[in-house]
Design an enzyme around this catalytic site. Structure first.
Site, PDB file in Angstrom:
ATOM      1  N   VAL A 103     -20.250  44.093 -12.665  1.00 39.61           N
ATOM      2  CA  VAL A 103     -19.999  45.525 -12.842  1.00 39.61           C
ATOM      3  C   VAL A 103     -20.449  45.982 -14.229  1.00 39.61           C
ATOM      4  O   VAL A 103     -20.274  47.140 -14.597  1.00 39.61           O
ATOM      5  CB  VAL A 103     -18.489  45.852 -12.622  1.00 39.61           C
ATOM      6  N   ASP A 104     -21.047  45.059 -15.000  1.00 40.28           N
ATOM      7  CA  ASP A 104     -21.324  45.339 -16.415  1.00 40.28           C
ATOM      8  C   ASP A 104     -22.523  46.248 -16.675  1.00 40.28           C
ATOM      9  O   ASP A 104     -22.684  46.768 -17.785  1.00 40.28           O
ATOM     10  CB  ASP A 104     -21.478  44.023 -17.202  1.00 40.28           C
ATOM     11  N   HIS A 119     -20.121  45.168  -6.176  1.00 37.43           N
ATOM     12  CA  HIS A 119     -18.714  45.397  -6.572  1.00 37.43           C
ATOM     13  C   HIS A 119     -18.542  46.635  -7.443  1.00 37.43           C
ATOM     14  O   HIS A 119     -17.543  46.752  -8.160  1.00 37.43           O
ATOM     15  CB  HIS A 119     -18.157  44.156  -7.286  1.00 37.43           C
ATOM     16  N   CYS A 155      -8.371  67.523 -11.059  1.00 45.03           N
ATOM     17  CA  CYS A 155      -7.038  67.831 -10.504  1.00 45.03           C
ATOM     18  C   CYS A 155      -5.900  67.435 -11.426  1.00 45.03           C
ATOM     19  O   CYS A 155      -4.740  67.729 -11.157  1.00 45.03           O
ATOM     20  CB  CYS A 155      -6.862  67.162  -9.138  1.00 45.03           C
ATOM     21  N   GLY A 191     -25.747  32.129 -10.823  1.00 42.58           N
ATOM     22  CA  GLY A 191     -24.565  32.324 -11.682  1.00 42.58           C
ATOM     23  C   GLY A 191     -23.350  32.871 -10.970  1.00 42.58           C
ATOM     24  O   GLY A 191     -22.604  33.658 -11.548  1.00 42.58           O
ATOM     25  N   THR A 192     -23.146  32.449  -9.724  1.00 42.92           N
ATOM     26  CA  THR A 192     -21.916  32.862  -9.044  1.00 42.92           C
ATOM     27  C   THR A 192     -21.200  31.641  -8.482  1.00 42.92           C
ATOM     28  O   THR A 192     -21.847  30.718  -7.973  1.00 42.92           O
ATOM     29  CB  THR A 192     -22.166  33.919  -7.936  1.00 42.92           C
ATOM     30  N   GLU A 219     -23.186  24.416 -12.660  1.00 43.86           N
ATOM     31  CA  GLU A 219     -22.582  23.271 -11.963  1.00 43.86           C
ATOM     32  C   GLU A 219     -22.666  23.463 -10.455  1.00 43.86           C
ATOM     33  O   GLU A 219     -23.028  24.551  -9.982  1.00 43.86           O
ATOM     34  CB  GLU A 219     -21.109  23.145 -12.395  1.00 43.86           C
ATOM     35  N   ALA A 235     -28.861  29.793 -16.300  1.00 45.07           N
ATOM     36  CA  ALA A 235     -29.796  30.700 -15.616  1.00 45.07           C
ATOM     37  C   ALA A 235     -30.833  31.252 -16.594  1.00 45.07           C
ATOM     38  O   ALA A 235     -32.011  31.397 -16.241  1.00 45.07           O
ATOM     39  CB  ALA A 235     -29.009  31.846 -14.981  1.00 45.07           C
TER      40      ALA A 235
END
Ligand code: APR
Length: 252
Positions: A103-104, A119, A155, A191-192, A219, A235
């Site tokens: 989300v960065d 996400h 609102c 990277g996940t 890993e 990565a």
């Protein structure tokens, strides 16, 4: 046996449709903390208290304080070589899609084209009550926030980060675009930890549709056994090495 990095480069050279799924590990070298592992955010913080709709209803101030801290941290981070190489490929290969769980916003900052934010984005917000005068979501990059929790300018109620929390579904449009990206020649997962669904299921789904699948991770993960090629290492180094091979134009 062929060096996996050479094999990866050769596959990319032969591919015309490339899809990528990225996770927190891609931003790690930029200084953005990952979620799992020794240094991961979920070691010190509880997802149930910070990243669910129920947590937000219980204590919006606490949830926003955590997001305000993360926004501050991320605002000082720059894309690294992993983002840069993927950005280059997004411009070089006409049928390139990057699905990110992050989300960065660092892929966008690196200039990557065709990014699907699976996400959501930490830099967008929406009205918690989805009040009628507010847009579906809007950009708010204020760091630090002036008031916590911040109010809806339309609102006066609460706004929340436009991210997908645990227990929430993925936007239909995002799912449709991601499903379309499964029809590709090469699908890489980078990277996940490959534990959060439905994102974690994408690489298998791409494999079933005939894509050559590659994992890049520090890993072994739960996806490693099922991919065609698993490369262990940072990565940012591996993608840079592959790009060096591709740009040298050597016979890989
Ligand atoms: N290069 C490659 N892989 C790395 C690197 C690196 N430099 N640094 C860390 N990794 C790997 C770790 O080994 C780990 O497998 O990245 C992975 C990060 O895993 P997570 O922290 O679980 O991140 P991610 O898989 O993106 O999380 C998925 O979980 O909490 C939710 O919504 C959040 O989008 C997030 C989702």
């Amino acid at each position: 046996m062929e060096d996996p990095i050479y094999q990866f480069a050769r596959r990319i050279r032969e591919a015309s449709r490339i899809s990528v799924l990225t996770g927190a590990g891609v931003s790690s070298a930029s200084g953005v903390p990952t979620f799992r592992g020794e240094e991961g955010l979920w070691k010190s913080y509880s997802p149930q208290e910070l990243a669910t709709p129920e947590a937000f209803e219980r204590n919006p101030k606490l949830v926003w304080e955590w997001y305000d801290w993360r926004r501050g941290l991320i605002s000082g981070c720059r894309p690294n070589a992993a983002h840069d190489v993927l950005s280059l490929w997004s411009k070089r290969y006409p049928e390139f899609t990057l699905i990110t769980q992050n989300v960065d916003g660092l892929h966008e900052k690196a200039g990557t084209e065709n990014v699907i934010r699976f996400h959501g984005s930490i830099w967008e917000v929406f009205c918690r009550d989805r009040c009628r005068s507010s847009p579906e979501r809007w950009v708010d990059e204020t760091v630090p926030l002036e008031k916590i929790p911040p109010s809806c300018p339309y609102c006066g109620g609460l706004i929340r980060p436009a991210v997908v929390w645990f227990g929430e579904g993925i936007d239909n449009d995002v799912l449709a675009k991601s499903t379309a990206a499964l029809d590709c020649d090469i699908f890489m997962t980078v990277g996940t930890a490959a534990v959060v669904y439905p994102a974690a299921g994408l690489v298998d789904a791409a494999h079933q549709r005939g894509a050559f699948t590659v994992e890049i991770n520090l890993e072994a993960t739960s996806a490693s056994g099922a991919v065609d090629l698993s490369i262990q290492g940072p990565a940012e180094d591996i993608l840079q090495k592959v790009e060096d091979l591709l740009s040298q134009n050597t016979d890989t």
